[in-house]
Scaffold this motif. Structure first.
Motif, short mmCIF file in Angstrom:
data_model
loop_
_atom_site.label_atom_id
_atom_site.label_comp_id
_atom_site.label_asym_id
_atom_site.label_seq_id
_atom_site.Cartn_x
_atom_site.Cartn_y
_atom_site.Cartn_z
N MET A 1 -25.67 123.84 53.23
CA MET A 1 -25.71 124.78 54.32
C MET A 1 -27.12 124.72 54.92
N GLU A 2 -27.17 124.79 56.23
CA GLU A 2 -28.45 124.77 56.93
C GLU A 2 -28.69 126.12 57.57
N TYR A 3 -29.94 126.57 57.55
CA TYR A 3 -30.31 127.87 58.09
C TYR A 3 -31.26 127.66 59.26
N GLU A 4 -31.05 128.44 60.32
CA GLU A 4 -31.89 128.35 61.51
C GLU A 4 -32.32 129.76 61.90
N ILE A 5 -33.60 129.93 62.20
CA ILE A 5 -34.14 131.21 62.63
C ILE A 5 -34.27 131.15 64.15
N GLU A 46 -38.45 134.63 55.57
CA GLU A 46 -38.40 134.81 54.12
C GLU A 46 -36.95 134.75 53.62
N TYR A 47 -36.05 135.38 54.33
CA TYR A 47 -34.64 135.36 53.96
C TYR A 47 -34.07 133.94 54.02
N LYS A 51 -32.49 131.92 50.88
CA LYS A 51 -31.13 131.38 50.87
C LYS A 51 -31.13 129.87 50.66
N SER A 52 -32.10 129.18 51.22
CA SER A 52 -32.19 127.73 51.02
C SER A 52 -32.46 127.40 49.56
N GLY A 63 -44.94 121.84 52.67
CA GLY A 63 -44.78 123.21 52.23
C GLY A 63 -43.58 123.91 52.84
N GLY A 64 -42.96 123.28 53.83
CA GLY A 64 -41.76 123.87 54.42
C GLY A 64 -40.56 123.61 53.54
N LEU A 65 -39.44 124.13 53.93
CA LEU A 65 -38.23 123.93 53.15
C LEU A 65 -37.22 123.11 53.92
N LEU A 66 -36.55 122.23 53.22
CA LEU A 66 -35.46 121.49 53.82
C LEU A 66 -34.34 122.45 54.15
N GLY A 67 -33.69 122.27 55.27
CA GLY A 67 -32.56 123.10 55.61
C GLY A 67 -32.93 124.35 56.37
N VAL A 68 -34.23 124.60 56.63
CA VAL A 68 -34.65 125.77 57.40
C VAL A 68 -35.36 125.29 58.65
N SER A 69 -34.91 125.76 59.80
CA SER A 69 -35.61 125.41 61.05
C SER A 69 -35.86 126.68 61.83
#
Length: 71
Positions: A1-5, A46-47, A51-52, A63-69
């Motif tokens: 699952m991918e998360y986008e802000i 943060e959420y 979740k990622s 330092g970033g996370l895969l799956g968060v943009s």
């Protein structure tokens, strides 16, 4: 699952943020969490990171996370 802000386009003050997720491994189900008020963007980020991590994503070299943009 991918998360986008993303900013909530319905909020003209730009103080509401959404974390949108699409589950590509199922039938393309979509999930949305909405954050508004003080520090909304930071809480949304943060959420999304939390979740990622739950989904088993790992940190990138920067330092970033895969799956968060962030939009």
């Amino acid at each position: 699952m991918e998360y986008e802000i993303v900013p909530d386009r319905a909020d003209p003050t730009e103080s509401t943020w959404r974390v949108e997720a699409i589950d590509f491994q199922s039938e393309g189900e979509c999930y949305v969490a909405v954050f508004s008020g003080p520090n909304a963007h930071e809480r949304a980020a943060e959420y999304a990171e939390w979740k990622s991590r739950q989904a088993g994503k790992t940190e990138c070299g920067d330092g970033g996370l895969l799956g968060v943009s962030v939009a």
